[in-house]
Each structure stands twice: as structure tokens, then as C-alpha cells.
Scaffold this active site. Structure first.
Site, short mmCIF file in Angstrom:
data_model
loop_
_atom_site.label_atom_id
_atom_site.label_comp_id
_atom_site.label_asym_id
_atom_site.label_seq_id
_atom_site.Cartn_x
_atom_site.Cartn_y
_atom_site.Cartn_z
N LYS A 164 7.92 19.22 14.47
CA LYS A 164 7.64 18.03 14.00
C LYS A 164 7.99 16.93 14.53
O LYS A 164 8.90 16.51 15.06
CB LYS A 164 8.63 18.09 12.34
CG LYS A 164 8.70 16.80 11.72
CD LYS A 164 7.55 16.69 10.86
CE LYS A 164 7.57 15.46 9.96
NZ LYS A 164 6.53 15.26 9.21
N LYS A 192 9.84 16.61 2.22
CA LYS A 192 10.46 15.78 1.17
C LYS A 192 9.75 16.31 -0.32
O LYS A 192 10.44 16.32 -1.15
CB LYS A 192 10.19 14.34 1.08
CG LYS A 192 8.76 13.85 1.22
CD LYS A 192 8.65 12.29 1.42
CE LYS A 192 7.14 11.89 1.44
NZ LYS A 192 6.41 12.30 0.62
N LYS A 208 1.86 18.36 -0.07
CA LYS A 208 1.90 18.00 -1.70
C LYS A 208 1.34 19.33 -2.51
O LYS A 208 1.89 19.44 -3.54
CB LYS A 208 1.04 16.54 -1.94
CG LYS A 208 1.73 15.56 -1.12
CD LYS A 208 1.11 14.30 -1.42
CE LYS A 208 1.31 13.33 -0.44
NZ LYS A 208 2.93 13.00 -0.06
N GLY A 210 5.94 7.61 1.01
CA GLY A 210 6.24 6.85 2.00
C GLY A 210 5.76 5.34 1.73
O GLY A 210 6.24 4.46 1.90
N ASN A 211 4.27 5.46 1.06
CA ASN A 211 3.65 4.20 1.06
C ASN A 211 4.47 3.25 -0.28
O ASN A 211 4.01 2.19 -0.24
CB ASN A 211 2.23 4.47 0.38
CG ASN A 211 2.13 5.30 -0.95
OD1 ASN A 211 2.93 6.19 -1.01
ND2 ASN A 211 1.57 4.62 -1.90
#
Length: 321
Positions: free
Chosen positions: A131, A217, A279, A13-14
Site C-alpha cells: 500500500k 476504510k 467499495k 476522502g472527497n
């Protein structure tokens, strides 16, 4: 003729907002232009690139618009929000990445694909959503959306916040289209925000419908990389390496690691659930699943180097697993 290696790059997102977190259209376009330059450098190495991205700030903005306009127009469901942000981010990336590729004298061009991800309607996340999404609201304002069927939780002094399901991705339904576009020479932008979550009420995809959920994601990127037969998964974040003992005097970066070593660190609680944990999980799934040869977690600035150099980022290789 030998096909080029396929590399799936998952942008965090960054890469979609300003350095201060600003999500104005101008800040988003400027950030995407910077990210596109780094992606174009990867394309210049001769690999076939498929690009995924986050959409958290953009979905958050749409949810606020839903809240503010609820007395005038019906709020749209979360799967619609994901679809809308995929399209908006996708066309912006196409514009900026095409420009970056042309500036480097590269002939490839970019295509964006609105992408669906299949989830299980029986996933436990649907009965116990956890979430958090969107902003905090006072109890009386949250009640309007509770009355519309949404689930909100009391988060203490900050107020109430909406929680939704985060089911495991089962299949990226549009990966055949991604493969076709990539095979035709396009850099494909797809599976934004983990994909639009859909369930199958029929047989063999005959009765698909969107559902209120948010899919991780990075897990979707790993799944799609496997379905595409990609050689490498690169997860771009805001740090050069995964760290262990983060925040302590013993903090150290991880370079090349085995699957067993990374799993041991994960089991010891080294990686936060809301940041590095997913991740690491995605990288492990891709390599340990036997489909991917290599996964790398590193900063956006180093993704081009990371494609070819095991000395860059945190690297998990299948032959070392």
C-alpha cells in the site's frame, strides 16, 4: 419501544477536502460542513446514524511533516498518525454536524470515538507491504527513512515512495462503545481511516499494540456495520452510481443488482483496485455475509435519499442475493 434502524455511512476522502483537493484547515472545515449537512438530512429521516470517514490527505500531510522534521524530532509511527487524524477530523465533524443537526431542529448530538481495529500479526501484508502512502522522494532522502526501518520502493521517474501493509480487518474493538453511544442517542463518528491497526500479542486483547499499517476504510465500515447489526451500509463517493464498462461508449450505471451480478462484474475486472473495487468488495461482504440487509454506493449528495429509496445509487439487497 422499537429501536430505530441503524445506518452506517462511510464518507470518502472527497468529503474531507476542498473540491480542488486542498487540505488546508479552512478547506477541510468547509468540506466537512457540507458533508455534515447531508448526514444531518439522513438523521432527520429517523434512523440511527454511525459515521466513518477517510483520512488519506490528512495522514499524507503528517507523513510530510515527519519527513521534513526527521532531523529534529523522531518520526512518529503510522498508527499514531491514524490516531491523530481520527481525533482532528472527529472533533471537526462533531462541531459541524452538531451545528447542522441544531439548524434542522434535531435534538441528537454528535460524539467522536478514537477507534482501534484488530488485524492479524501474521497477515501476509506485513511481510510484503504493497500500500503506497505519502509523497515521492529522491533516493537519498528516502534512505533516511529506510534506515529507520521503513519500506520504500523505487517507482521510476517519480522517485521512491513508502509502502506499508494493508491487512484485512478482523474486528472493530471499540464497536461496543459505539453501540452504547448510539443507543444513548448520539450520532457516532468512529473508525476513521479504517481504524488504528492493532495486533493482539496476548490473549483476549490483553496485550494490544499498534502496528505500521493502513486498513481499507470501506472494509472496516462493512465489518463494523455487521458487528453493530446495522440494517444498511451507505458508502458515499463522488459518483451517483457504480459504473460498468467505464470510459467506453458502452458505459452504464448499475442500479439495483444482486450479489451474483455484482460479483460477476468484479470478477471481470470492472472495478479498479484503487478506487471503486474496495467499495464494491465492502458492499458485497456486508450483504453476502448474511448480517446486513442492504448496501448502497452513491454520491454524498444523495445519501439521504439512498437510505429509503432503492431507485437511488447502486443498491444490493439481501433478499435479492
Amino acid at each position: 419501544m422499537t429501536s430505530p434502524r441503524t445506518v452506517v455511512i462511510a464518507l470518502g476522502g472527497n468529503a474531507m477536502t476542498g473540491a480542488d483537493g486542498s487540505a488546508t484547515p479552512g478547506a477541510q472545515r468547509a468540506a466537512i460542513a457540507v458533508a455534515s449537512g447531508h448526514v444531518a438530512d439522513v438523521v432527520a429521516t429517523g434512523v440511527q446514524v454511525v459515521l466513518t470517514h477517510g483520512n488519506g490527505p490528512q495522514v499524507g500531510n503528517l507523513l510530510v511533516k515527519n519527513e521534513l522534521a526527521a532531523h529534529e524530532v523522531p518520526p512518529v509511527p503510522l498508527d499514531w498518525n491514524v490516531a491523530q487524524t481520527q481525533a482532528t477530523i472527529g472533533f471537526t465533524v462533531v462541531d459541524e454536524l452538531d451545528a447542522a443537526l441544531a439548524a434542522r431542529g434535531l435534538t441528537q448530538r454528535t460524539a467522536a470515538l478514537v477507534t482501534r481495529t484488530l488485524v492479524d500479526a501474521g497477515d501476509p501484508g506485513f511481510t510484503e507491504p504493497t500500500k503506497p502512502v505519502g509523497r515521492f522522494l529522491p533516493r537519498d532522502q528516502a534512505q533516511r527513512f529506510i534506515d529507520l526501518g521503513q519500506t520504500w520502493e523505487d517507482r521510476g521517474a517519480k522517485g521512491w515512495r513508502r509502502v506499508v501493509a494493508s491487512p484485512a480487518p478482523l474486528s472493530v474493538l471499540d464497536s461496543p462503545a459505539v453501540r452504547t453511544l448510539a443507543g444513548a442517542g448520539y450520532v457516532v463518528v468512529c473508525a476513521g481511516g479504517g481504524g488504528i491497526p492493532v495486533v493482539d500479542d496476548g490473549r483476549d486483547g490483553a496485550a494490544l499494540r499498534g502496528v505500521e499499517a493502513v486498513i481499507d476504510k470501506d472494509l472496516t465500515a462493512a465489518l463494523m456495520a455487521a458487528e453493530l447489526g446495522a440494517d444498511t451500509l451507505v458508502i458515499a463517493t463522488d459518483v451517483d452510481n457504480v459504473m460498468v464498462d467505464f470510459g467506453t461508449p458502452d458505459a452504464r450505471p448499475l442500479g439495483r443488482v444482486t450479489v451474483a451480478e455484482l460479483r460477476e462484474h468484479a470478477a471481470a475486472g470492472q472495478f479498479a483496485r484503487g478506487s471503486m473495487g474496495p467499495k464494491v468488495d465492502a458492499a458485497l461482504r456486508f450483504v453476502a455475509g448474511g448480517t446486513g440487509r442492504r448496501a448502497v454506493i452513491t454520491s454524498l449528495e444523495h445519501i439521504a435519499e439512498a437510505v429509503a429509496d432503492d431507485a437511488v445509487g447502486t443498491v444490493i439487497n439481501q433478499e435479492e442475493s
